[in-house]
Enzyme design. Sequence first.
Site, PDB file in Angstrom:
ATOM      1  N   HIS A 269       0.787  -1.151  -0.129  1.00 12.94           N
ATOM      2  CA  HIS A 269      -0.032   0.141  -0.244  1.00 12.94           C
ATOM      3  C   HIS A 269       0.641   1.126   0.040  1.00 12.94           C
ATOM      4  O   HIS A 269       1.729   1.314   0.321  1.00 12.94           O
ATOM      5  CB  HIS A 269      -0.809   0.330   1.684  1.00 12.94           C
ATOM      6  CG  HIS A 269      -1.653   1.151   1.725  1.00 12.94           C
ATOM      7  ND1 HIS A 269      -1.039   1.613   2.365  1.00 12.94           N
ATOM      8  CD2 HIS A 269      -2.458   1.517   1.287  1.00 12.94           C
ATOM      9  CE1 HIS A 269      -1.732   3.238   2.574  1.00 12.94           C
ATOM     10  NE2 HIS A 269      -2.666   3.176   1.127  1.00 12.94           N
ATOM     11  N   SER A 270       0.293   2.462  -0.770  1.00 16.33           N
ATOM     12  CA  SER A 270       0.823   3.407  -0.750  1.00 16.33           C
ATOM     13  C   SER A 270       2.654   3.469  -1.231  1.00 16.33           C
ATOM     14  O   SER A 270       2.942   3.038  -2.351  1.00 16.33           O
ATOM     15  CB  SER A 270       1.132   4.163   0.495  1.00 16.33           C
ATOM     16  OG  SER A 270       1.986   5.641   0.563  1.00 16.33           O
ATOM     17  N   LEU A 271       4.037   3.798  -0.110  1.00 17.85           N
ATOM     18  CA  LEU A 271       5.433   3.325  -1.005  1.00 17.85           C
ATOM     19  C   LEU A 271       5.740   2.112  -0.787  1.00 17.85           C
ATOM     20  O   LEU A 271       6.039   1.745  -2.281  1.00 17.85           O
ATOM     21  CB  LEU A 271       5.478   4.296   0.435  1.00 17.85           C
ATOM     22  CG  LEU A 271       7.592   3.427   0.000  1.00 17.85           C
ATOM     23  CD1 LEU A 271       7.789   5.020  -0.852  1.00 17.85           C
ATOM     24  CD2 LEU A 271       8.280   4.376   1.519  1.00 17.85           C
ATOM     25  N   PHE A 290      -1.562  -1.076  -3.691  1.00 22.86           N
ATOM     26  CA  PHE A 290      -3.202  -0.146  -3.450  1.00 22.86           C
ATOM     27  C   PHE A 290      -2.708   1.362  -2.974  1.00 22.86           C
ATOM     28  O   PHE A 290      -1.839   1.497  -1.992  1.00 22.86           O
ATOM     29  CB  PHE A 290      -4.103  -0.559  -1.917  1.00 22.86           C
ATOM     30  CG  PHE A 290      -3.979  -2.000  -2.706  1.00 22.86           C
ATOM     31  CD1 PHE A 290      -5.572  -2.424  -2.815  1.00 22.86           C
ATOM     32  CD2 PHE A 290      -3.019  -3.222  -1.498  1.00 22.86           C
ATOM     33  CE1 PHE A 290      -6.376  -4.063  -2.812  1.00 22.86           C
ATOM     34  CE2 PHE A 290      -4.043  -4.540  -2.205  1.00 22.86           C
ATOM     35  CZ  PHE A 290      -4.952  -5.027  -2.863  1.00 22.86           C
TER      36      PHE A 290
END
Length: 415
Positions: A269-271, A290
């Site tokens: 998720h994200s990074l 995501f």
Amino acid sequence: MLPTALTALLAILDFFLDRGQRPQSSHFQKSLRFELRHEHAVSHDARVVFSDVASTVPGSLVYGNESSYSLDAQYMTSYRPSSFSAYNDARIRSMRHAQSANLPWHETEILGPNVEKRETLLELAKMTNNAYIAPDDSQWYELGENWSTRHPFGWEPDADGFRGYVFATPDNSTVILSIKGTSAAIWGGAGPTDKKDKLNDNLLFSCCCARIDWSWTTVCGCYRGGWKCDQDCLEQALVEDSLFYPIGTNLYNNLTYMYPTSDIWIIGHSLGGTVASLLGVTFGAPAVAFESPGERLAARRLHLPSPPSTHHVTHVYHTADPIAMGTCNGILSSCALGGFAMETRCHQGKSIVYDTVSNLSWSVDIRKHGIINVIEEILGKPWQPSEDVGREVPPATAEEDCVECYSWEFGNFPP
């Protein structure tokens, strides 16, 4: 147990014979059950470390009454380099000599997650959420009676940096690597990794060293005044060991030694999603990211050789998330106020985009960036716009004609 050399040889033979042994159809589907197998982290001297998880049965479920969970999988086409060494040599030649090497890519059919199934995306999203927390945390999503829980090694309160979990099927045929994303107070609570996360975010997702205006302290010394940025300097800054990408390649290579004949999927998720995507392109592994910021620019700056197709990489995000949409920029943006320069917007592979602004009347808000929003408010229930047309999720499409950092001039600008 087979000697290490023989095990490695069998793994290589399996790699090249793999396509002939497996069903050559993307319509072939199967269901897989996963269990938590390892925690992974990085030690203070930058070594990847693993800790096995004891096989225990959780006493109760935190969310829902389900007794077990499984993921739908299907075969997909991927392109892999002949070896990581050849891939790295091509990358180094591009960085040092600005030459594009003729890197051979091997087309293969691999088993990957069926991203057209809502339940599959939901379970993968829960795994990405769990990469942020310890199994005894109240926010841990239980993944069924076969999921083990134990306080993980390498996750002590003062630990920082790259970490997450490794999940595997009981027969070790498929392994999932889950990578933690950014821990920051502006989108869900800061943690001990927030400083290193911010450095990586500002290197990977800013146009030029996180130069927003004169008041900002840049994360690298490549800004040359006005809207000029030194390209060579910028690329060099991105190959430093503090960046999570080289740690990720080391982690993946360690996993291939531990599971030499397994299919490996990468999620985050994200990074963490960005790292998952970059590793997926590097190794030809299925990847699901995501709410990830655009990573296409970072891939170019890292001189990652690009395979004929990156469609084995899937991004999942919604339109109310300004980070994934590439709109959380400018001096007055919530990202900038938190010290983040999130300026990129173009993703590799294909993207499944939920239009929560139009269909759920959500306002664009950085607080919607968190993975729990995705789990409980989007994937946790049927998505009506898709259901109306006989689908479970929005279609995955490539982001073509995407432009970013158009105000900047990149070139050779000596200091």
